[in-house]
Enzyme design. Structure first.
Site, PDB file in Angstrom:
ATOM      1  N   SER A 200       0.831  -1.208   0.000  1.00 23.04           N
ATOM      2  CA  SER A 200       0.000   0.000   0.000  1.00 23.04           C
ATOM      3  C   SER A 200       0.861   1.252   0.000  1.00 23.04           C
ATOM      4  CB  SER A 200      -0.849  -0.012   1.269  1.00 23.04           C
ATOM      5  OG  SER A 200      -1.348   1.279   1.539  1.00 23.04           O
TER       6      SER A 200
ATOM      7  N   GLU B  42       0.302   3.551   1.838  1.00 22.37           N
ATOM      8  CA  GLU B  42       0.427   3.907   3.257  1.00 22.37           C
ATOM      9  C   GLU B  42       1.794   3.516   3.806  1.00 22.37           C
ATOM     10  OE1 GLU B  42      -1.780   5.578   5.582  1.00 22.37           O
ATOM     11  OE2 GLU B  42      -2.411   6.228   3.597  1.00 22.37           O
TER      12      GLU B  42
ATOM     13  N   TYR C 258      -1.533   0.206  10.594  1.00 24.58           N
ATOM     14  CA  TYR C 258      -1.880  -0.400   9.304  1.00 24.58           C
ATOM     15  C   TYR C 258      -0.677  -0.323   8.357  1.00 24.58           C
ATOM     16  CZ  TYR C 258      -3.621  -0.860   4.587  1.00 24.58           C
ATOM     17  OH  TYR C 258      -3.763  -1.245   3.275  1.00 24.58           O
TER      18      TYR C 258
HETATM   19  P1  GDR Z   1      -6.644   5.896   3.228  1.00 21.37           P
HETATM   20  O1  GDR Z   1      -8.202   5.996   2.836  1.00 21.37           O
HETATM   21  O2  GDR Z   1      -6.427   6.099   4.678  1.00 21.37           O
HETATM   22  O3  GDR Z   1      -5.894   6.809   2.294  1.00 21.37           O
HETATM   23  O4  GDR Z   1      -6.286   4.370   2.893  1.00 21.37           O
HETATM   24  P2  GDR Z   1      -9.414   6.810   3.463  1.00 21.37           P
HETATM   25  O5  GDR Z   1     -10.400   6.930   2.361  1.00 21.37           O
HETATM   26  O6  GDR Z   1      -9.879   6.219   4.740  1.00 21.37           O
HETATM   27  O7  GDR Z   1      -8.781   8.250   3.808  1.00 21.37           O
HETATM   28  C1  GDR Z   1      -8.283   9.117   2.808  1.00 21.37           C
HETATM   29  C2  GDR Z   1      -8.002  10.495   3.396  1.00 21.37           C
HETATM   30  O8  GDR Z   1      -9.231  11.140   3.687  1.00 21.37           O
HETATM   31  C3  GDR Z   1      -9.136  11.775   4.967  1.00 21.37           C
HETATM   32  N1  GDR Z   1     -10.475  11.948   5.544  1.00 21.37           N
HETATM   33  C4  GDR Z   1     -11.313  10.956   5.897  1.00 21.37           C
HETATM   34  N2  GDR Z   1     -11.185   9.612   5.798  1.00 21.37           N
HETATM   35  C5  GDR Z   1     -12.221   8.844   6.213  1.00 21.37           C
HETATM   36  N3  GDR Z   1     -12.138   7.503   6.093  1.00 21.37           N
HETATM   37  N4  GDR Z   1     -13.378   9.392   6.756  1.00 21.37           N
HETATM   38  C6  GDR Z   1     -13.534  10.730   6.883  1.00 21.37           C
HETATM   39  O9  GDR Z   1     -14.559  11.214   7.350  1.00 21.37           O
HETATM   40  C7  GDR Z   1     -12.460  11.566   6.422  1.00 21.37           C
HETATM   41  N5  GDR Z   1     -12.268  12.915   6.367  1.00 21.37           N
HETATM   42  C8  GDR Z   1     -11.078  13.135   5.842  1.00 21.37           C
HETATM   43  C9  GDR Z   1      -8.243  10.840   5.764  1.00 21.37           C
HETATM   44  O10 GDR Z   1      -7.726  11.512   6.911  1.00 21.37           O
HETATM   45  C10 GDR Z   1      -7.208  10.476   4.708  1.00 21.37           C
HETATM   46  O11 GDR Z   1      -6.205  11.443   4.656  1.00 21.37           O
HETATM   47  C11 GDR Z   1      -6.848   3.676   1.810  1.00 21.37           C
HETATM   48  C12 GDR Z   1      -7.214   2.276   2.302  1.00 21.37           C
HETATM   49  O12 GDR Z   1      -7.937   1.607   1.293  1.00 21.37           O
HETATM   50  C13 GDR Z   1      -5.965   1.479   2.618  1.00 21.37           C
HETATM   51  O13 GDR Z   1      -6.331   0.147   2.960  1.00 21.37           O
HETATM   52  C14 GDR Z   1      -5.096   1.466   1.376  1.00 21.37           C
HETATM   53  O14 GDR Z   1      -3.914   0.732   1.632  1.00 21.37           O
HETATM   54  C15 GDR Z   1      -4.769   2.879   0.957  1.00 21.37           C
HETATM   55  O15 GDR Z   1      -5.969   3.594   0.729  1.00 21.37           O
HETATM   56  C16 GDR Z   1      -3.934   2.917  -0.310  1.00 21.37           C
END
Ligand code: GDR
Length: 332
Positions: free
Chosen positions: A129, A131, A153
């Protein structure tokens, strides 16, 4: 000639379901590892497989038990194994570091060990990933960029990546890792920010909700479409030599841009509906991810095609359709 046998862990998830469909189309005999509860509740837990579940061979097993993984490998004797299963929600990994590290690291280790003991010629794909880059020291990130994970993670994925490389080097197994940047689709889980936004847009249009609460709007991600990212996994296992590849679009957009576009596609202004919620900020954030997939292009002949705008539109339209509302109809 007999069909090639592939085994997918995480087959019920977004990537697993797209990959299973792709491999079926390629003429594979497709096996999947699922939790026992999934077989008992197929309507909900196998929903992403509906339409082709009957063509799959599903095996109940737990990635937390070496014995159960051993049994499946012994029975299936796969020629290709795609290891996609994981606790994959970064936010949750802050709430329960122990189970994220245990499940993700042990699951990968059990699978590699069982393949080494029972099917050493099987080609193995590990779902790495972006990440793993975390607080990256350069942008864009490529296969040589140093890892600096910012969550348990991310740490579990670095460990899985290292295990995969170690099995390649120590036992000469065909083990490859894809370092996939964010990839989304209408099959994305609702907890991830893209789906949270597009399903929120649909709920607002349907009159079922008034707002979407979000955390960090400034975070930037390199977002592609899952349907085409799974084809890169397959291409990695068709190479004569195992290797590691970044899979990305090379474009980055903020969460705010995603929200702006998704709402505007439904004729709405995101500023009227998005509410900031400090509780949704992460203890350690990854601010910017941007991938350089030139190695995948040169060696695998893989390149993304679905653009950011089309991805957002497809997700908004699918969520609106599911609730019986049009996406771009005038509001009110
Ligand atoms: P990510 O995905 O952590 O990048 O990992 P996510 O969609 O959860 O977050 C992306 C960014 O958005 C910001 N964010 C929020 N995120 C979520 N979930 N909910 C919210 O309300 C919100 N508001 C802002 C987060 O802080 C972050 O910066 C995904 C997953 O699929 C992993 O398993 C994978 O490995 C990577 O993508 C590549």
């Amino acid at each position: 000639m007999d069909a090639r046998r592939a085994l997918i862990t995480g087959i019920t998830g977004q990537d697993g379901s797209y990959l299973a469909e792709y491999l079926l189309d390629e003429g594979y005999e497709v096996h999947g590892i699922v939790r026992r509860v999934a077989l008992e509740d197929p309507e909900h837990r196998l929903s992403r497989l509906s339409g082709f579940a009957g063509r799959l061979h599903l095996h109940a097993a737990s990635l937390e038990s070496y014995a159960s993984i051993h049994q499946v490998i012994e029975k299936v004797h796969p020629e290709e194994c795609y290891h996609l299963a994981a606790q994959s929600f970064v936010s949750y990994s802050f709430d329960d570091e122990f189970s994220t590290l245990n499940a993700n690291i042990n699951g990968t280790h059990f699978l590699l060990a069982a393949l080494k003991n029972l099917a050493r010629d099987c080609r193995f794909y590990f779902a790495g990933s972006s990440e793993m880059f975390g607080h990256a020291e350069e942008a864009p990130q490529n296969e040589k960029t140093r890892f600096h994970p910012r969550s348990s993670y991310g740490i579990s994925k670095v460990a899985g990546f290292d295990l995969t490389r170690n099995y390649r080097e120590a036992y000469q197994m065909h083990c490859s890792s894809g370092i996939l940047f964010n990839h989304e689709s209408p099959r994305r889980g609702y907890e991830f920010v893209t789906r949270k936004i597009t399903s929120g847009v649909a709920r607002i249009r349907a009159g079922k909700s008034k707002e979407v609460r979000l955390g960090n709007l400034e975070a930037k991600r390199d977002w592609g479409h899952a349907r085409e990212y799974v084809t890169a996994m397959w291409r990695m296992l068709q190479q004569p030599e195992p290797d590691d590849y970044v899979i990305a679009t090379g474009e980055t957009h903020s969460v705010q841009e995603f929200a702006e576009l998704a709402f505007s596609h439904a004729g709405l202004d995101y500023r009227d509906y998005v509410s900031p919620d400090p509780a949704l900020h992460r203890p350690a954030e990854v601010n910017l991810l941007l991938g350089d997939a030139s190695k995948a292009k040169a060696k695998l002949g893989w390149q993304f095609k679905i653009r950011f705008e089309d991805l957002v539109r497809e997700m908004v339209e699918a969520d609106c359709r599911a609730l019986g509302v049009g996406s771009a109809l005038p509001f009110g």
